[in-house]
Design a protein around this motif. Structure first.
Motif, PDB file in Angstrom:
ATOM      1  N   PRO A  21       1.296 -13.567  -6.587  1.00 50.96           N
ATOM      2  CA  PRO A  21       2.623 -14.019  -6.658  1.00 50.96           C
ATOM      3  C   PRO A  21       2.855 -15.260  -7.121  1.00 50.96           C
ATOM      4  CG  PRO A  21       2.370 -13.618  -4.377  1.00 50.96           C
ATOM      5  CD  PRO A  21       1.049 -13.278  -5.050  1.00 50.96           C
ATOM      6  N   GLY A  22       3.345 -15.712  -8.080  1.00 49.58           N
ATOM      7  CA  GLY A  22       3.725 -16.899  -8.457  1.00 49.58           C
ATOM      8  C   GLY A  22       5.135 -17.461  -7.972  1.00 49.58           C
ATOM      9  N   PRO A  23       5.792 -18.638  -8.394  1.00 46.83           N
ATOM     10  CA  PRO A  23       6.941 -18.964  -7.860  1.00 46.83           C
ATOM     11  C   PRO A  23       8.093 -18.135  -7.867  1.00 46.83           C
ATOM     12  CG  PRO A  23       5.813 -20.838  -9.285  1.00 46.83           C
ATOM     13  CD  PRO A  23       5.063 -19.571  -9.523  1.00 46.83           C
ATOM     14  N   GLY A  24       8.808 -18.111  -6.610  1.00 46.61           N
ATOM     15  CA  GLY A  24       9.830 -17.040  -6.640  1.00 46.61           C
ATOM     16  C   GLY A  24       9.635 -15.651  -6.732  1.00 46.61           C
ATOM     17  N   GLN A  25       8.355 -15.242  -6.478  1.00 50.18           N
ATOM     18  CA  GLN A  25       7.885 -13.894  -6.657  1.00 50.18           C
ATOM     19  C   GLN A  25       7.436 -13.514  -5.512  1.00 50.18           C
ATOM     20  OE1 GLN A  25       4.968 -14.014  -9.801  1.00 50.18           O
ATOM     21  NE2 GLN A  25       6.442 -14.398 -11.211  1.00 50.18           N
ATOM     22  N   ILE A  26       7.706 -12.139  -5.327  1.00 52.36           N
ATOM     23  CA  ILE A  26       6.942 -11.130  -3.969  1.00 52.36           C
ATOM     24  C   ILE A  26       5.796 -10.326  -4.556  1.00 52.36           C
ATOM     25  CG2 ILE A  26       7.660  -9.653  -2.092  1.00 52.36           C
ATOM     26  CD1 ILE A  26      10.416 -10.701  -2.472  1.00 52.36           C
ATOM     27  N   ARG A  27       4.762 -10.068  -3.838  1.00 49.16           N
ATOM     28  CA  ARG A  27       3.741  -9.070  -4.483  1.00 49.16           C
ATOM     29  C   ARG A  27       4.296  -7.840  -3.236  1.00 49.16           C
ATOM     30  NH1 ARG A  27      -2.044 -10.794  -3.625  1.00 49.16           N
ATOM     31  NH2 ARG A  27      -1.825 -10.006  -1.378  1.00 49.16           N
ATOM     32  N   LEU A  28       4.582  -6.938  -4.023  1.00 52.00           N
ATOM     33  CA  LEU A  28       4.761  -5.443  -3.102  1.00 52.00           C
ATOM     34  C   LEU A  28       3.559  -4.368  -3.341  1.00 52.00           C
ATOM     35  CD1 LEU A  28       8.114  -4.236  -4.650  1.00 52.00           C
ATOM     36  CD2 LEU A  28       7.611  -5.659  -2.868  1.00 52.00           C
ATOM     37  N   ARG A  29       3.617  -3.770  -2.222  1.00 45.53           N
ATOM     38  CA  ARG A  29       2.542  -2.611  -2.148  1.00 45.53           C
ATOM     39  C   ARG A  29       3.340  -1.387  -2.479  1.00 45.53           C
ATOM     40  NH1 ARG A  29       1.638   1.317   1.679  1.00 45.53           N
ATOM     41  NH2 ARG A  29       2.655   0.017   3.562  1.00 45.53           N
ATOM     42  N   VAL A  30       3.158  -0.843  -3.474  1.00 45.03           N
ATOM     43  CA  VAL A  30       3.833   0.281  -4.179  1.00 45.03           C
ATOM     44  C   VAL A  30       3.838   1.409  -3.204  1.00 45.03           C
ATOM     45  CG1 VAL A  30       4.527   1.507  -6.235  1.00 45.03           C
ATOM     46  CG2 VAL A  30       3.544  -0.615  -6.307  1.00 45.03           C
ATOM     47  N   THR A  31       5.039   2.133  -3.008  1.00 41.57           N
ATOM     48  CA  THR A  31       4.959   3.139  -2.249  1.00 41.57           C
ATOM     49  C   THR A  31       5.369   4.601  -2.942  1.00 41.57           C
ATOM     50  OG1 THR A  31       7.222   2.712  -1.338  1.00 41.57           O
ATOM     51  CG2 THR A  31       5.202   2.321   0.172  1.00 41.57           C
ATOM     52  N   ARG A  32       6.340   4.077  -3.776  1.00 44.16           N
ATOM     53  CA  ARG A  32       6.583   5.232  -4.883  1.00 44.16           C
ATOM     54  C   ARG A  32       7.010   4.532  -6.112  1.00 44.16           C
ATOM     55  NH1 ARG A  32       4.919   8.010  -1.376  1.00 44.16           N
ATOM     56  NH2 ARG A  32       5.738   9.872  -0.452  1.00 44.16           N
ATOM     57  N   ALA A  33       7.026   5.369  -7.273  1.00 43.39           N
ATOM     58  CA  ALA A  33       7.271   4.820  -8.500  1.00 43.39           C
ATOM     59  C   ALA A  33       7.699   6.316  -9.233  1.00 43.39           C
ATOM     60  CB  ALA A  33       5.878   4.364  -9.275  1.00 43.39           C
ATOM     61  N   GLY A  34       8.689   6.167 -10.168  1.00 40.25           N
ATOM     62  CA  GLY A  34       9.227   7.149 -10.745  1.00 40.25           C
ATOM     63  C   GLY A  34       8.741   7.165 -12.311  1.00 40.25           C
ATOM     64  N   HIS A 360      10.700  21.002 -14.267  1.00 36.39           N
ATOM     65  CA  HIS A 360      10.434  19.658 -13.401  1.00 36.39           C
ATOM     66  C   HIS A 360      11.693  18.576 -13.671  1.00 36.39           C
ATOM     67  CE1 HIS A 360       6.858  19.793 -11.204  1.00 36.39           C
ATOM     68  NE2 HIS A 360       6.107  20.350 -12.097  1.00 36.39           N
ATOM     69  N   ALA A 361      12.123  17.621 -12.984  1.00 32.88           N
ATOM     70  CA  ALA A 361      12.933  16.901 -13.393  1.00 32.88           C
ATOM     71  C   ALA A 361      12.270  15.296 -13.062  1.00 32.88           C
ATOM     72  CB  ALA A 361      14.467  16.936 -12.463  1.00 32.88           C
ATOM     73  N   LYS A 362      12.363  14.715 -11.777  1.00 33.61           N
ATOM     74  CA  LYS A 362      11.506  13.386 -11.752  1.00 33.61           C
ATOM     75  C   LYS A 362      10.530  13.760 -10.583  1.00 33.61           C
ATOM     76  CE  LYS A 362      13.250  10.106 -12.428  1.00 33.61           C
ATOM     77  NZ  LYS A 362      13.150   9.345 -13.421  1.00 33.61           N
ATOM     78  N   ILE A 363       9.226  13.604 -11.236  1.00 27.01           N
ATOM     79  CA  ILE A 363       8.094  13.138 -10.523  1.00 27.01           C
ATOM     80  C   ILE A 363       7.798  11.882 -10.135  1.00 27.01           C
ATOM     81  CG2 ILE A 363       5.625  13.690 -10.680  1.00 27.01           C
ATOM     82  CD1 ILE A 363       6.053  15.963 -12.741  1.00 27.01           C
ATOM     83  N   LEU A 364       7.419  11.811  -8.838  1.00 26.91           N
ATOM     84  CA  LEU A 364       7.384  10.528  -8.373  1.00 26.91           C
ATOM     85  C   LEU A 364       5.899  10.271  -8.421  1.00 26.91           C
ATOM     86  CD1 LEU A 364       9.850  10.170  -5.412  1.00 26.91           C
ATOM     87  CD2 LEU A 364      10.037   9.530  -7.944  1.00 26.91           C
ATOM     88  N   VAL A 365       5.315   8.994  -8.388  1.00 22.48           N
ATOM     89  CA  VAL A 365       3.898   8.618  -8.234  1.00 22.48           C
ATOM     90  C   VAL A 365       3.563   8.037  -6.721  1.00 22.48           C
ATOM     91  CG1 VAL A 365       2.022   7.375  -9.059  1.00 22.48           C
ATOM     92  CG2 VAL A 365       3.568   8.361 -10.354  1.00 22.48           C
TER      93      VAL A 365
END
Length: 370
Positions: A21-34, A360-365
């Motif tokens: 992460p750079g200035p003003g940034q957050i690193r996330l551990r992704v839990t779900r993505a659409g 299918h409509a919305k599949i999450l990752v």
């Protein structure tokens, strides 16, 4: 870390560097993505999208030759802060964020540029100022739907829909279903939905559509002569009343003379022309579907029927926040949208399934699974 990379239309799981992460940034551990319809389009039409983006002032939209980690619908937990952050939330706190991030003086679209890797990965970067905490009790599966539902909320706002309006949703893919959910959450009493695929029509019913049909205009359209005749009959009756300022009555009736609000959620050539041709007089048409090819319609038809043609794209930060709160307060129940969760290794197969309209409509990752 593991991520799914797209290049020349091919998706593959790869090891990529852990983002710092750079200035003003957050690193996330992704839990779900659409998986968004835009992702499906851009995978095979990246140059067309990039050309349009460049014309409106964004030259860094992904192109086929780029190696890009897509995914702009997401939720995750705070993993690490960069410098110059206020550290608003504890590590492990679930958040969502607008898919925009600044690197130096440049702003990039997360998941749609090689400069801003997205959520089809175990970790990603977001802007702290663009992030919002997920309220307690909201599971990751629902939090990840904030972004597409915000698109739907913005489209409904663009249509200026009231509760007494009839809303017609053309196309019951993920965005059409999201529009149906938003219309009903906002109290619209009559929502008509149509799609060629039976599986999608069933999802429309589950999302609350009042009428699901293959013929959306039944009972809504009238011949122009009948409309003119009704107007002449009303004028005749009004002018029989001595001293009545008939023009004021006509002026007052304008508020009730509009047609339905129509949401085009298909995004293929010919649909706008079909709507303009068949929609009732004075309909408001909101184009939400993303058509990647040139298209035509007859302006003279739209003029004769006084059709309002509007286009919707994205949302503003307040609409994003409002959507998250609607989910948290259970004003909207997006669970009917969810039709599957896959791993990073299964993402390519999920893309292929979503390109063939069906159940299918919305599949999450779930990037942490597998």
């Amino acid at each position: 870390m593991r991520a799914v990379v797209v290049q020349d239309g091919e998706l593959s799981v790869a090891e990529v560097p852990l983002p710092v992460p750079g200035p003003g940034q957050i690193r996330l551990r992704v839990t779900r993505a659409g998986i968004c319809g835009s992702d499906l389009h851009v995978r095979v039409h990246a140059d067309a999208s990039a050309d349009v983006a460049a014309e409106v002032g964004y030259p860094d939209f992904m192109r086929p030759k780029h190696r890009v980690v897509m995914g702009h619908e997401f939720t995750g937990v705070v993993d690490e802060y960069g410098p110059d952050t206020r550290r608003r939330w504890r590590k492990g706190q679930a958040i969502v964020a607008l898919p925009l991030i600044r690197h130096g003086d440049d702003v990039h679209m997360i998941g749609l540029s090689e400069h801003a890797p997205g959520a089809y990965a175990e970790y990603m970067l977001v802007a702290e100022d663009a992030a919002m905490p997920v309220p307690a009790g909201v599971p990751a599966d629902l939090a990840a739907l904030t972004e597409p539902l915000a698109v739907a909320l913005h489209a409904v706002h663009r249509g200026a829909v009231t509760r007494r309006d009839t809303a017609v949703v053309i196309g019951c893919g993920p965005i059409g279903l999201a529009v149906i959910l938003m219309l009903k959450a906002l109290g619209v009493r009559r929502v008509v939905a149509t799609d060629l695929v039976e599986g999608r029509r069933e999802l429309a019913r589950r999302c609350g559509a009042d009428v699901v049909t293959g013929e959306p205009w039944a009972g809504l359209t009238k011949p122009i002569t009948e409309i003119y005749g009704t107007g002449l009959d009303a004028l005749h009756r009004l002018r029989q009343v001595p001293g009545l300022p008939w023009w004021q009555a006509v002026r007052a009736a304008r508020r009730f003379s509009g047609g339905p609000v129509v949401f085009e959620c298909v995004g293929v050539p010919g649909v706008i022309e079909d709507i303009v041709t068949h929609a009732p007089i004075r309909s408001r048409v909101v184009v939400v579907g993303v058509c990647m090819e040139p298209d035509t319609f007859r302006p003279t038809m739209a003029s004769n029927k006084e059709i309002d043609l509007r286009f919707a794209f994205c949302y503003d930060p307040a609409e994003f926040h409002e959507t998250l709160q609607m989910i948290a307060r259970r004003r909207i129940d997006p669970r009917p949208l969810l039709t599957g969760v896959v791993t990073l290794e299964q993402l390519g197969d999920a893309f292929d399934r979503l390109r063939k309209p069906g159940k299918h409509a919305k599949i999450l990752v779930d990037p942490g699974n597998g």
